[in-house]
Design an enzyme around this catalytic site. Structure first.
Site, short mmCIF file in Angstrom:
data_model
loop_
_atom_site.label_atom_id
_atom_site.label_comp_id
_atom_site.label_asym_id
_atom_site.label_seq_id
_atom_site.Cartn_x
_atom_site.Cartn_y
_atom_site.Cartn_z
N THR A 1 0.86 -1.19 0.00
CA THR A 1 0.00 0.00 0.00
C THR A 1 0.90 1.23 0.00
O THR A 1 1.94 1.24 0.66
CB THR A 1 -0.86 0.06 1.27
OG1 THR A 1 0.02 0.07 2.39
CG2 THR A 1 -1.79 -1.11 1.37
N GLU B 1 -5.78 -3.37 -1.09
CA GLU B 1 -6.20 -4.55 -0.32
C GLU B 1 -7.38 -5.28 -0.95
O GLU B 1 -7.72 -6.39 -0.54
CB GLU B 1 -6.61 -4.11 1.11
CG GLU B 1 -5.45 -3.64 1.98
CD GLU B 1 -5.16 -2.14 1.85
OE1 GLU B 1 -5.47 -1.57 0.80
OE2 GLU B 1 -4.61 -1.57 2.81
P1 AMP Z 1 -4.95 2.63 -2.64
O1 AMP Z 1 -4.80 1.39 -1.86
O2 AMP Z 1 -3.69 3.42 -2.79
O3 AMP Z 1 -5.61 2.36 -3.94
O4 AMP Z 1 -5.92 3.61 -1.85
C1 AMP Z 1 -7.19 3.20 -1.45
C2 AMP Z 1 -7.96 4.38 -0.92
O5 AMP Z 1 -8.24 5.31 -1.97
C3 AMP Z 1 -9.33 4.02 -0.40
O6 AMP Z 1 -9.28 3.52 0.92
C4 AMP Z 1 -10.06 5.36 -0.48
O7 AMP Z 1 -9.74 6.20 0.62
C5 AMP Z 1 -9.48 5.97 -1.72
N1 AMP Z 1 -10.39 5.76 -2.85
C6 AMP Z 1 -10.32 4.82 -3.81
N2 AMP Z 1 -11.32 4.98 -4.70
C7 AMP Z 1 -12.05 6.04 -4.30
C8 AMP Z 1 -13.23 6.70 -4.79
N3 AMP Z 1 -13.83 6.33 -5.90
N4 AMP Z 1 -13.70 7.74 -4.08
C9 AMP Z 1 -13.09 8.14 -2.95
N5 AMP Z 1 -11.99 7.57 -2.44
C10 AMP Z 1 -11.47 6.53 -3.10
#
Ligand code: AMP
Length: 546
Positions: A181, A327
């Site tokens: 992550t 995840e």
């Molecule tokens: P990552 O693991 O780097 O892809 O980050 C995941 C996080 O991105 C999630 O827990 C959300 O906080 C944010 N996220 C992903 N998709 C969205 C979306 N469509 N709208 C708002 N937040 C999002």
């Protein structure tokens, strides 16, 4: 009584072999650092990915060994996506935008044995080489420059594969890939994808009611292959035999629009910051590019502002808003309209499309506050928890992170959300980004989306800043569109969004900035903004606008 069906493992070798048998001539196009296009087809991809697997085994790769990648999106990265797992190993994508010390930490934690790297990224590797124990460094010579000592050439490595080498039988629960992550707090955490998870996730991404990727599509993942497997798009494309268009390191709006046009792209995917830039380019030169009408843009990683969804509709291009995490492999929800919703008034339709959407089959979602599951009423907030066959059940060798998994088998996302009566989930904030003013919560995401609805605003990020009276108050950092600099006052922006919110939600300060700092994944880096503005002096009464 059990069914009479065969046990047939859900493994990636099947996807690749089928693609060769049925779609051997379908193209895979990659943009190289010099902007030229490299073209080959599934036949070549199949042959080369299997050669890579054979060469890795001959080089001593054992079951489950990690093959790290430091690469942009192109044909060789795709070959590693399949070649490493076909050898019984695990591809491990590294994010070149991270700080070198984080990359070194991740490589050591994952115990990467092999590294396959773009020659353009070698200067980055030089900064960490001494701190990691990787045994073989295999370089994809994209620029043709001579390789430094201690490195092997990728093409020669492929040629070293023994003729007719047999590859191991694979089990569906075996690890195939790995990604850490891009943590904004604490150390990065490793997620390990099984073959089964990647295959099931591909089936779901091909569903008409999610991303709807089919063999007739030409698909361009703008989201990097080092970020949650480019949202699984390369696996889905291989499963259905879609044309793949890989943009290499050129992610600026003009380069991408040129590529979409020349390769007839019908589906693409990326974070909102990419699409905000592309929309501005289209607005500046509306007739410059001939894009395929109805091209679908999967947007996720951060909230897709409603104004952006409307903006693309004006060009006949369709935003498909999705939510997910490293995840969750990553697709966890997609906002497609249900039967009957097409005839709702436009404002209601857009409101649904701007939510993060409904869970696909086999993903369960719930919102929990103070230990209790919240009703699906579109208002009750809590932490979003999910479970499903492509949701991780733990982090790789990190028992101290067990707190993110509940006793009854759910993953705690750290996102604050609500779910409405139709099952549409809406992300309100990351837990740490919510603003608590006078004991009440304010959603930074809602304020940002409203600000980005103003025609002069390119980007907006809203953060919580300590306040002597209210605890925290919202402060908005706004980047104006190029042509709109100096054409509005911060007060006008507040007035513009005022009808949509209670007065106490409105940002007490609206600050015009040149750019908003980004995370390695291209999202707004709010932590950096919070640091910058932590000592902000609120005016008496707290109504400062500049
Ligand atoms: P990552 O693991 O780097 O892809 O980050 C995941 C996080 O991105 C999630 O827990 C959300 O906080 C944010 N996220 C992903 N998709 C969205 C979306 N469509 N709208 C708002 N937040 C999002």
């Amino acid at each position: 009584m059990n069914g009479t069906m065969m046990e047939y493992p859900l493994t990636l070798d099947h996807l690749l072999d089928r693609a060769q048998k049925l779609f051997g001539g379908v193209e895979i196009v990659s943009r190289l650092p010099d902007k030229s296009l490299h073209r080959h087809a599934y036949n070549d991809f199949h042959r080369r990915a299997r050669a890579l697997a054979g060469a890795l085994i001959a080089a001593g790769l054992g079951p489950g060994d990690r093959v790290a990648t430091l690469m942009w999106n192109h044909y060789a990265h795709l070959e590693v996506y399949f070649g490493a797992p076909l050898a019984g190993g695990v591809f491990h994508t590294l994010n070149p935008r991270l700080h070198p010390s984080d990359i070194a930490y991740i490589m050591n934690h994952a115990r990467d044995r092999f590294l396959i790297i773009d020659d353009t990224l070698l200067p980055l590797f030089d900064r960490i080489r001494e701190h990691v124990k990787v045994e073989r460094v295999i370089v994809v010579a994209l620029t043709g420059k001579p390789l430094p000592d201690g490195c092997e050439d990728y093409e020669e490595f492929l040629r070293s594969a023994p003729d007719g080498a047999s590859l191991p039988a694979l089990g569906e629960n075996q690890a195939a890939g790995m990604c850490y992550t891009s943590a904004t707090t604490g150390r990065p955490k490793g997620v390990v994808y099984s073959h089964r998870a990647l295959v099931l996730h591909s089936f779901v991404c091909a569903m008409a009611d999610t991303l709807g990727i089919s063999g007739r599509d030409s698909v361009c993942p703008v989201v990097p292959m080092f970020h949650a497997n480019a949202w699984g798009v390369p696996f889905t494309c291989t499963m259905v035999g879609a044309k793949q268009v890989l943009p290499g390191p050129h992610l600026d709006p003009v380069s991408l629009l040129d590529l979409f046009e020349s390769e007839g792209v019908t589906v693409t995917a990326g974070v909102p910051t990419i699409w905000l830039g592309i929309l501005q380019a289209l607005e500046r030169e509306p007739s410059r590019w001939k894009l395929v009408p109805g091209m679908r843009l999967a947007v996720g990683g951060a909230a897709a502002p409603e104004a952006m969804i409307r903006g693309y509709d004006r060009f006949g291009l369709q935003v498909v808003h999705a939510w997910g995490m490293t995840e969750t492999t990553p697709v966890g929800s997609v906002s497609v309209l249900k039967r009957g919703m097409e005839s709702l008034p436009p404002d209601e339709r857009y409101a649904y499309r701007a939510k993060q959407g409904i869970a696909p089959p086999f993903v369960d979602m719930r919102v929990v506050a103070e230990g209790k599951e919240m009703p699906w009423d579109g208002a009750s907030l809590g932490e979003l928890q999910v479970r499903g066959p492509w949701v991780t059940a733990s982090y790789y060798e990190l028992p101290e992170a067990s707190g993110q998994f509940t006793q009854d088998g759910w993953f705690c996302t750290g996102d604050v959300a609500c779910i409405d009566a139709e099952g549409y989930m809406k992300i309100v904030d990351r837990t740490k980004d919510l603003i608590k003013s006078g004991g009440e919560w304010i959603s930074s995401v809602d304020l940002e989306n409203a600000l980005m609805g103003h025609p002069a605003v390119a980007e907006a990020a809203v953060i919580a800043v300590p306040h002597p009276k209210w605890g925290e108050r919202p402060l908005a950092a706004v980047v104006p569109k190029e042509q709109a600099k100096g054409t509005f006052t911060p007060g006008e922006l507040r007035d513009f969004i005022a009808p949509k919110f209670p007065a106490w939600w409105l940002p007490d300060a609206v600050i015009v900035v040149d750019e908003i700092p980004r995370t390695a994944a291209g999202k707004f880096l709010k932590r950096a903004l919070r640091e910058k503005f932590q000592d902000w002096k609120w005016e008496e009464g707290g109504q400062k606008s500049e």
